[in-house]
Write a protein that holds these residues in place. Structure first.
Motif, short mmCIF file in Angstrom:
data_model
loop_
_atom_site.label_atom_id
_atom_site.label_comp_id
_atom_site.label_asym_id
_atom_site.label_seq_id
_atom_site.Cartn_x
_atom_site.Cartn_y
_atom_site.Cartn_z
N GLU A 42 -7.93 -11.45 -0.03
CA GLU A 42 -8.68 -11.90 -1.20
C GLU A 42 -9.62 -10.83 -1.75
N ALA A 43 -9.75 -9.72 -1.03
CA ALA A 43 -10.68 -8.67 -1.46
C ALA A 43 -10.16 -7.98 -2.72
N PRO A 44 -11.06 -7.46 -3.57
CA PRO A 44 -10.63 -6.74 -4.78
C PRO A 44 -9.89 -5.47 -4.41
N ASP A 45 -9.09 -4.96 -5.36
CA ASP A 45 -8.27 -3.79 -5.09
C ASP A 45 -9.02 -2.47 -5.29
N THR A 46 -10.32 -2.54 -5.42
CA THR A 46 -11.09 -1.33 -5.69
C THR A 46 -11.14 -0.42 -4.47
N GLU A 47 -11.15 -1.00 -3.26
CA GLU A 47 -11.23 -0.18 -2.05
C GLU A 47 -9.85 0.29 -1.65
N GLU A 48 -9.73 1.60 -1.44
CA GLU A 48 -8.45 2.20 -1.09
C GLU A 48 -8.07 1.88 0.36
N PRO A 49 -6.77 1.75 0.64
CA PRO A 49 -6.33 1.58 2.03
C PRO A 49 -6.71 2.80 2.87
N HIS A 50 -6.88 2.59 4.16
CA HIS A 50 -7.24 3.68 5.06
C HIS A 50 -6.01 4.07 5.89
N GLY A 51 -5.80 5.37 6.03
CA GLY A 51 -4.76 5.87 6.92
C GLY A 51 -3.36 5.90 6.36
N VAL A 52 -3.15 5.51 5.09
CA VAL A 52 -1.80 5.47 4.52
C VAL A 52 -1.19 6.87 4.35
N PRO A 53 -1.93 7.87 3.84
CA PRO A 53 -1.33 9.22 3.74
C PRO A 53 -0.86 9.75 5.09
N LEU A 59 0.10 7.90 7.62
CA LEU A 59 1.29 7.14 7.98
C LEU A 59 2.53 7.69 7.28
N ILE A 60 2.40 8.06 6.01
CA ILE A 60 3.54 8.62 5.27
C ILE A 60 4.00 9.93 5.92
N GLU A 61 3.05 10.76 6.34
CA GLU A 61 3.42 12.01 7.01
C GLU A 61 4.14 11.73 8.33
N LEU A 62 3.68 10.71 9.04
CA LEU A 62 4.33 10.34 10.30
C LEU A 62 5.75 9.86 10.05
N ALA A 118 0.82 -1.22 0.00
CA ALA A 118 0.00 0.00 0.00
C ALA A 118 0.86 1.27 0.00
N LEU A 119 2.02 1.20 0.62
CA LEU A 119 2.90 2.36 0.71
C LEU A 119 3.75 2.57 -0.53
N SER A 120 4.15 1.47 -1.18
CA SER A 120 5.23 1.52 -2.16
C SER A 120 4.79 1.94 -3.56
N SER A 121 5.74 2.56 -4.25
CA SER A 121 5.55 2.89 -5.66
C SER A 121 6.52 2.12 -6.54
#
Length: 363
Positions: free
Chosen positions: A184-195, A197-200, A28-31
């Motif tokens: 197993e869930a589809p990738d349509t739902e975005e992760p929560h709290g990642v932005p 976490l990046i700021e932290l 979720a974090l990586s590019s």
């Protein structure tokens, strides 16, 4: 160079109990992902657990508090390299190997289950190997919406109580859902709290101490073969520095230097070259070398202990046979030597039939 950007690299270890969602969080974090990231190993996928270190990264603008930290070495951006460590207890050596290179530990905790056995072990490893830690409460999507915030606050207090007697007292705790709905869930739902976490992570980043002087110290991350090329080893330099064409000594594998050459056509590619390691070979130049081991998987092998002039002769021979040169002699005129005899390799040995190990033995 004008216009060239300089990037500060900061290694973040992703540790925690098995199935706490470390790999999902790294994804979720990586590019950018390495060849070993995100459980690409077939065995990892089959078993559903991380078996080896995975590497991935993402780059952000350089935080203000790091703008003057580099002194003369001014940086333009900050790269977080995520070291995704296994969580299974039997892979503790791999976890420790990954912890050697991290600047900050991201301890991933299942918000429903709390601190588990490997969570405590990872905490101990972190105390021994790194200065800072961030605790990530993962899988918040599994909590009932009406009780979610209360459960997160309760778990945060419990963790702060656990960390009171450690070097990570009052370390930041943040809640996320790296993969809502599970693996197993589809990738349509975005992760929560990642932005958030990046700021932290940006606030927690500091200028790591890298010592370019002294002996070279490298932590090996992966080692694999590429057909026709030989063995490739990747790792992280912890001390010292390297430049292209430098000679590197690997103690367990002896030395690769200017007195080592590659031989061919003596063995078939299916030959077990380990049986011949240490045997002497005689070259048509009149000198003797020692078989050091195989080179790649094509039957080629390394010969160690040759004189510098032999190495020069072999280098000249390979230049003479160069790539795609004209046959009219334009290239040949540039060579100081005009006549070359192929250098042949002779191996004399006998195998004692009664030797249970089938070792090759020379007189």
């Amino acid at each position: 160079l004008a216009g060239r950007t300089k990037t500060l690299n900061f290694n973040v270890g992703v540790l925690g109990h098995v199935d706490s969602g470390k790999t999902s969080l790294a994804r979720a974090l990586s590019s950018t992902a390495s060849t070993a990231a995100f459980d690409k190993n077939p065995q990892s996928r089959e078993r559903g657990i991380t078996l080896d270190l995975g590497f991935s990264s993402f780059t952000v603008d350089l935080p203000d508090h790091l703008r003057d930290a580099g002194g003369r070495q001014q940086y333009d951006s900050l790269q977080f390299t995520l070291v995704d460590c296994p969580g299974h207890a039997s892979l503790i050596r791999t976890i420790i190997g990954g912890a050697q290179i991290i600047d900050l530990m991201m301890l991933v905790v299942d918000v429903v289950k709390g601190v588990q056995t490997q969570t405590a072990e990872c905490l101990l490893i972190g105390e021994l190997t790194c200065r800072r830690m961030v605790v990530v409460l993962n899988k918040t999507d599994l909590l009932p919406p009406n009780k979610r915030q209360a459960a997160i606050e309760k778990m945060t207090k419990r963790l702060h109580k656990t960390l009171e007697s450690t070097r990570f007292k009052e370390c930041p705790v943040i809640a996320v859902a790296a993969k809502p709905g599970g693996p197993e869930a589809p990738d349509t739902e975005e992760p929560h709290g990642v932005p958030e976490l990046i700021e932290l992570l940006k606030k927690q980043a500091y200028l790591p101490k890298r010592d370019p002087g002294g002996d070279l110290l490298m932590a090996v991350d992966h080692c694999f073969s590429i057909r026709g090329q030989g063995t490739v080893m990747t790792g992280t330099i912890l001390q010292g520095s390297l430049a292209i064409n430098d000679t590197v000594e690997i103690p367990a594998l002896k030395v690769t230097d200017d007195y080592t050459v590659i031989g061919r056509n003596l063995f078939k590619k299916e030959t077990n070259l380990q049986l011949f390691v240490g045997l002497k070979v005689t070259l048509s130049t009149g000198e003797t070398g020692v078989i050091e081991g195989g080179f790649g998987q094509s039957g080629k092998f390394k010969i160690h202990g040759l004189r510098p002039e032999t190495k020069l002769l072999l280098s000249s021979t390979s230049k003479k046979r160069g790539k795609g040169g004209s046959k009219g002699g334009a290239e040949n005129e540039e060579e100081p030597r005009t006549e070359f005899q192929p250098v042949s390799i002779h191996l004399h040995f006998k195998r004692y039939v009664f030797d249970p190990h089938k070792k090759m033995i020379q007189r």
